[in-house]
Design a protein around this motif. Structure first.
Motif, PDB file in Angstrom:
ATOM      1  N   CYS A   1       0.837  -1.258   0.026  1.00  0.00           N
ATOM      2  CA  CYS A   1       0.035   0.086   0.128  1.00  0.00           C
ATOM      3  C   CYS A   1       0.706   1.138   0.004  1.00  0.00           C
ATOM      4  O   CYS A   1       0.486   2.312  -0.213  1.00  0.00           O
ATOM      5  CB  CYS A   1      -0.993   0.053   1.222  1.00  0.00           C
ATOM      6  SG  CYS A   1      -0.206   0.605   2.625  1.00  0.00           S
ATOM      7  N   GLY A   2       2.198   1.083   0.209  1.00  0.00           N
ATOM      8  CA  GLY A   2       3.124   2.259   0.321  1.00  0.00           C
ATOM      9  C   GLY A   2       2.817   3.553   1.250  1.00  0.00           C
ATOM     10  O   GLY A   2       3.098   4.744   0.979  1.00  0.00           O
ATOM     11  N   LEU A   3       2.038   2.861   2.486  1.00  0.00           N
ATOM     12  CA  LEU A   3       1.776   3.901   3.271  1.00  0.00           C
ATOM     13  C   LEU A   3       2.652   4.113   4.630  1.00  0.00           C
ATOM     14  O   LEU A   3       2.784   5.170   5.350  1.00  0.00           O
ATOM     15  CB  LEU A   3       0.348   3.951   3.782  1.00  0.00           C
ATOM     16  CG  LEU A   3      -0.740   4.260   2.749  1.00  0.00           C
ATOM     17  CD1 LEU A   3      -1.970   3.747   3.214  1.00  0.00           C
ATOM     18  CD2 LEU A   3      -0.769   6.040   2.297  1.00  0.00           C
ATOM     19  N   PHE A   4       3.239   3.088   5.055  1.00  0.00           N
ATOM     20  CA  PHE A   4       3.979   3.013   6.486  1.00  0.00           C
ATOM     21  C   PHE A   4       5.380   3.135   6.360  1.00  0.00           C
ATOM     22  O   PHE A   4       6.064   2.689   5.637  1.00  0.00           O
ATOM     23  CB  PHE A   4       3.518   1.400   6.958  1.00  0.00           C
ATOM     24  CG  PHE A   4       2.053   1.142   6.890  1.00  0.00           C
ATOM     25  CD1 PHE A   4       1.415   1.773   8.064  1.00  0.00           C
ATOM     26  CD2 PHE A   4       1.286   0.071   6.086  1.00  0.00           C
ATOM     27  CE1 PHE A   4      -0.078   1.667   8.017  1.00  0.00           C
ATOM     28  CE2 PHE A   4      -0.084   0.072   6.074  1.00  0.00           C
ATOM     29  CZ  PHE A   4      -0.767   0.820   7.125  1.00  0.00           C
ATOM     30  N   ASP A   5       5.630   3.838   7.527  1.00  0.00           N
ATOM     31  CA  ASP A   5       7.154   4.230   7.864  1.00  0.00           C
ATOM     32  C   ASP A   5       7.660   2.710   8.217  1.00  0.00           C
ATOM     33  O   ASP A   5       8.895   2.515   8.136  1.00  0.00           O
ATOM     34  CB  ASP A   5       7.245   5.293   8.586  1.00  0.00           C
ATOM     35  CG  ASP A   5       6.628   6.542   7.900  1.00  0.00           C
ATOM     36  OD1 ASP A   5       7.466   6.898   6.906  1.00  0.00           O
ATOM     37  OD2 ASP A   5       5.642   7.130   8.265  1.00  0.00           O
ATOM     38  N   ARG A   6       6.936   2.113   9.238  1.00  0.00           N
ATOM     39  CA  ARG A   6       7.409   0.784   9.825  1.00  0.00           C
ATOM     40  C   ARG A   6       6.031  -0.208   9.909  1.00  0.00           C
ATOM     41  O   ARG A   6       4.951   0.270   9.998  1.00  0.00           O
ATOM     42  CB  ARG A   6       7.906   1.126  11.361  1.00  0.00           C
ATOM     43  CG  ARG A   6       9.053   2.030  11.604  1.00  0.00           C
ATOM     44  CD  ARG A   6       9.585   1.974  12.815  1.00  0.00           C
ATOM     45  NE  ARG A   6      10.177   0.912  13.383  1.00  0.00           N
ATOM     46  CZ  ARG A   6      10.719   0.670  14.338  1.00  0.00           C
ATOM     47  NH1 ARG A   6      11.020   1.524  15.082  1.00  0.00           N
ATOM     48  NH2 ARG A   6      11.512  -0.421  14.589  1.00  0.00           N
ATOM     49  N   ILE A   7       6.442  -1.161   9.567  1.00  0.00           N
ATOM     50  CA  ILE A   7       5.540  -2.515   9.727  1.00  0.00           C
ATOM     51  C   ILE A   7       6.039  -3.424  10.938  1.00  0.00           C
ATOM     52  O   ILE A   7       7.013  -4.032  10.710  1.00  0.00           O
ATOM     53  CB  ILE A   7       5.608  -2.967   8.355  1.00  0.00           C
ATOM     54  CG1 ILE A   7       4.946  -2.155   7.498  1.00  0.00           C
ATOM     55  CG2 ILE A   7       4.526  -4.274   8.610  1.00  0.00           C
ATOM     56  CD1 ILE A   7       5.081  -2.834   5.880  1.00  0.00           C
ATOM     57  N   ILE A   8       5.411  -3.343  12.041  1.00  0.00           N
ATOM     58  CA  ILE A   8       5.906  -4.218  13.290  1.00  0.00           C
ATOM     59  C   ILE A   8       4.924  -5.439  13.640  1.00  0.00           C
ATOM     60  O   ILE A   8       3.812  -5.199  13.379  1.00  0.00           O
ATOM     61  CB  ILE A   8       6.094  -3.313  14.448  1.00  0.00           C
ATOM     62  CG1 ILE A   8       7.051  -2.332  14.302  1.00  0.00           C
ATOM     63  CG2 ILE A   8       5.801  -3.991  15.686  1.00  0.00           C
ATOM     64  CD1 ILE A   8       7.273  -1.174  15.364  1.00  0.00           C
ATOM     65  N   VAL A   9       5.298  -6.529  13.688  1.00  0.00           N
ATOM     66  CA  VAL A   9       4.697  -7.584  14.252  1.00  0.00           C
ATOM     67  C   VAL A   9       4.630  -7.536  15.505  1.00  0.00           C
ATOM     68  O   VAL A   9       5.814  -7.862  16.186  1.00  0.00           O
ATOM     69  CB  VAL A   9       5.002  -8.802  13.396  1.00  0.00           C
ATOM     70  CG1 VAL A   9       4.312 -10.404  14.086  1.00  0.00           C
ATOM     71  CG2 VAL A   9       4.603  -8.883  11.987  1.00  0.00           C
ATOM     72  N   SER A  10       3.583  -7.466  16.483  1.00  0.00           N
ATOM     73  CA  SER A  10       3.597  -7.858  17.775  1.00  0.00           C
ATOM     74  C   SER A  10       3.527  -9.146  18.227  1.00  0.00           C
ATOM     75  O   SER A  10       2.258  -9.481  17.848  1.00  0.00           O
ATOM     76  CB  SER A  10       2.657  -6.650  18.353  1.00  0.00           C
ATOM     77  OG  SER A  10       2.492  -7.050  19.958  1.00  0.00           O
ATOM     78  N   THR A  11       4.233  -9.633  18.790  1.00  0.00           N
ATOM     79  CA  THR A  11       4.221 -11.347  19.084  1.00  0.00           C
ATOM     80  C   THR A  11       4.961 -11.447  20.374  1.00  0.00           C
ATOM     81  O   THR A  11       5.894 -10.801  20.880  1.00  0.00           O
ATOM     82  CB  THR A  11       4.580 -11.920  18.057  1.00  0.00           C
ATOM     83  OG1 THR A  11       4.237 -13.402  18.299  1.00  0.00           O
ATOM     84  CG2 THR A  11       5.928 -12.106  17.725  1.00  0.00           C
ATOM     85  N   ASP A  12       4.541 -12.538  21.049  1.00  0.00           N
ATOM     86  CA  ASP A  12       5.089 -13.125  22.320  1.00  0.00           C
ATOM     87  C   ASP A  12       5.899 -14.430  21.878  1.00  0.00           C
ATOM     88  O   ASP A  12       6.370 -15.045  22.821  1.00  0.00           O
ATOM     89  CB  ASP A  12       4.262 -13.394  23.288  1.00  0.00           C
ATOM     90  CG  ASP A  12       3.177 -14.469  22.811  1.00  0.00           C
ATOM     91  OD1 ASP A  12       2.797 -14.326  21.678  1.00  0.00           O
ATOM     92  OD2 ASP A  12       2.802 -15.184  23.745  1.00  0.00           O
ATOM     93  N   ASP A  13       5.828 -14.617  20.700  1.00  0.00           N
ATOM     94  CA  ASP A  13       6.400 -16.100  20.065  1.00  0.00           C
ATOM     95  C   ASP A  13       7.574 -16.060  19.157  1.00  0.00           C
ATOM     96  O   ASP A  13       7.579 -15.271  17.930  1.00  0.00           O
ATOM     97  CB  ASP A  13       5.028 -16.936  19.143  1.00  0.00           C
ATOM     98  CG  ASP A  13       5.543 -18.196  19.027  1.00  0.00           C
ATOM     99  OD1 ASP A  13       6.390 -18.610  18.028  1.00  0.00           O
ATOM    100  OD2 ASP A  13       4.769 -19.174  19.607  1.00  0.00           O
TER     101      ASP A  13
ATOM    102  N   GLU B   1      11.486 -12.954   8.256  1.00  0.00           N
ATOM    103  CA  GLU B   1      11.542 -13.534   7.174  1.00  0.00           C
ATOM    104  C   GLU B   1      10.665 -13.036   5.653  1.00  0.00           C
ATOM    105  O   GLU B   1      11.252 -12.896   4.547  1.00  0.00           O
ATOM    106  CB  GLU B   1      11.096 -15.110   7.026  1.00  0.00           C
ATOM    107  CG  GLU B   1      11.318 -15.724   5.810  1.00  0.00           C
ATOM    108  CD  GLU B   1      10.954 -17.221   5.798  1.00  0.00           C
ATOM    109  OE1 GLU B   1      10.869 -18.177   4.916  1.00  0.00           O
ATOM    110  OE2 GLU B   1      10.715 -17.801   6.965  1.00  0.00           O
ATOM    111  N   HIS B   2       9.601 -12.452   6.103  1.00  0.00           N
ATOM    112  CA  HIS B   2       8.618 -12.114   5.158  1.00  0.00           C
ATOM    113  C   HIS B   2       8.747 -10.481   5.258  1.00  0.00           C
ATOM    114  O   HIS B   2       7.809  -9.875   4.452  1.00  0.00           O
ATOM    115  CB  HIS B   2       7.009 -12.142   5.145  1.00  0.00           C
ATOM    116  CG  HIS B   2       7.125 -13.585   4.857  1.00  0.00           C
ATOM    117  ND1 HIS B   2       6.872 -14.089   3.608  1.00  0.00           N
ATOM    118  CD2 HIS B   2       7.245 -14.884   5.560  1.00  0.00           C
ATOM    119  CE1 HIS B   2       6.931 -15.472   3.364  1.00  0.00           C
ATOM    120  NE2 HIS B   2       6.922 -15.926   4.774  1.00  0.00           N
ATOM    121  N   GLY B   3       9.689  -9.732   5.797  1.00  0.00           N
ATOM    122  CA  GLY B   3       9.941  -8.381   5.591  1.00  0.00           C
ATOM    123  C   GLY B   3       9.480  -7.386   6.901  1.00  0.00           C
ATOM    124  O   GLY B   3       9.579  -6.217   6.615  1.00  0.00           O
ATOM    125  N   ALA B   4       8.690  -7.994   7.908  1.00  0.00           N
ATOM    126  CA  ALA B   4       8.353  -6.939   8.850  1.00  0.00           C
ATOM    127  C   ALA B   4       9.545  -6.930   9.960  1.00  0.00           C
ATOM    128  O   ALA B   4      10.206  -7.840  10.046  1.00  0.00           O
ATOM    129  CB  ALA B   4       7.031  -7.715   9.539  1.00  0.00           C
TER     130      ALA B   4
END
Length: 238
Positions: free
Chosen positions: A39-51, A60-63
């Motif tokens: 979408c070209g909108l985000f400065d950061r893409i963070i996955v929030s996980t405990d795992d 691996e997929h760029g987050a």
């Protein structure tokens, strides 16, 4: 700064390892990451996980996975707003001024970048605190029925038992894909399902809530059909 937050805890109960289970050949989480990237909108893409395993797949997929989510935010009762709020606060504590954030569900493989852009435009073009995806019910909710223990039925709304469907008001529900919001909206716990939010209406064929294996298989059918249509359109244009 615009921040994407993809909540993906490890303790899914109904579908084991749900957030990284293979969906049409890829971890389902990968589709949400890809849509956020495209979408070209985000400065950061963070996955929030405990795992740690989910974290590895996300990277691996760029987050980004710059932190592991605290255990107190990884139980069955923690909502996604609290997770997004935590990620915004973490960024701000590290000197980054988040203005807008978007919570994107990890199990939303039908998500499309153009609707993320529509959500951003709906939010920034209004005074709302939130803009989120909704879709319409396929049948008038006013004509819903309930089934008693003995198998007998009765209407939820007896006053509409004989109403024509075209005379009833359309109803919508949360599409379970994304929730754009101002940072202050998340941080101050502004009510999402309220006059403080605007709706981004999605067509029903790009929406599938995934809570059971039946839901999962139905989502895969929709996904394959949509990809087949896209491939046909591309071929016709070439």
């Amino acid at each position: 700064m615009r921040l994407a937050v993809i909540p993906a805890r490890g303790g899914s109960k109904r579908i084991e390892r749900k957030n990284i289970r293979l969906f049409c050949g890829r971890p389902v989480l990968a589709y949400s990451i890809a849509a956020a990237q495209s979408c070209g909108l985000f400065d950061r893409i963070i996955v929030s996980t405990d795992d740690e395993r989910i974290a590895a797949v996300a990277r691996e997929h760029g987050a980004e996975v710059p932190f592991l989510r605290p255990g107190g935010l990884a139980d069955d009762f923690t909502g996604t707003n609290a997770v997004t709020k935590h990620a915004i606060a973490w960024c701000r504590s590290n000197g980054e001024q988040v203005e807008h954030a978007c919570c994107i569900y990890a199990t939303a493989p039908l998500i499309q970048p153009r609707y993320l852009r529509e959500g951003h435009d709906a939010l920034t073009g209004s005074d709302a605190a939130f803009a989120f995806s909704v879709t319409s019910f396929p049948f008038p909710i006013q004509r819903a029925i309930k089934i008693a223990a003995d198998g007998s039925v009765e209407p939820f709304f007896p006053e509409h038992a004989a109403s024509r469907s075209q005379d009833l008001q359309h109803a919508f529900h949360d599409a379970g894909q994304f929730y754009w919001g101002t940072a202050d909206g998340f941080l101050h716990d502004v009510a999402l399902f309220s006059q403080h939010a605007v709706a981004v209406i999605l067509p029903r064929h790009v929406v599938q809530d995934i809570d059971t294996l039946e839901d999962w298989h139905q989502a895969e059918v929709k996904f394959k059909v949509l990809r087949s249509i896209e491939a046909g359109e591309t071929l016709a244009q070439s």
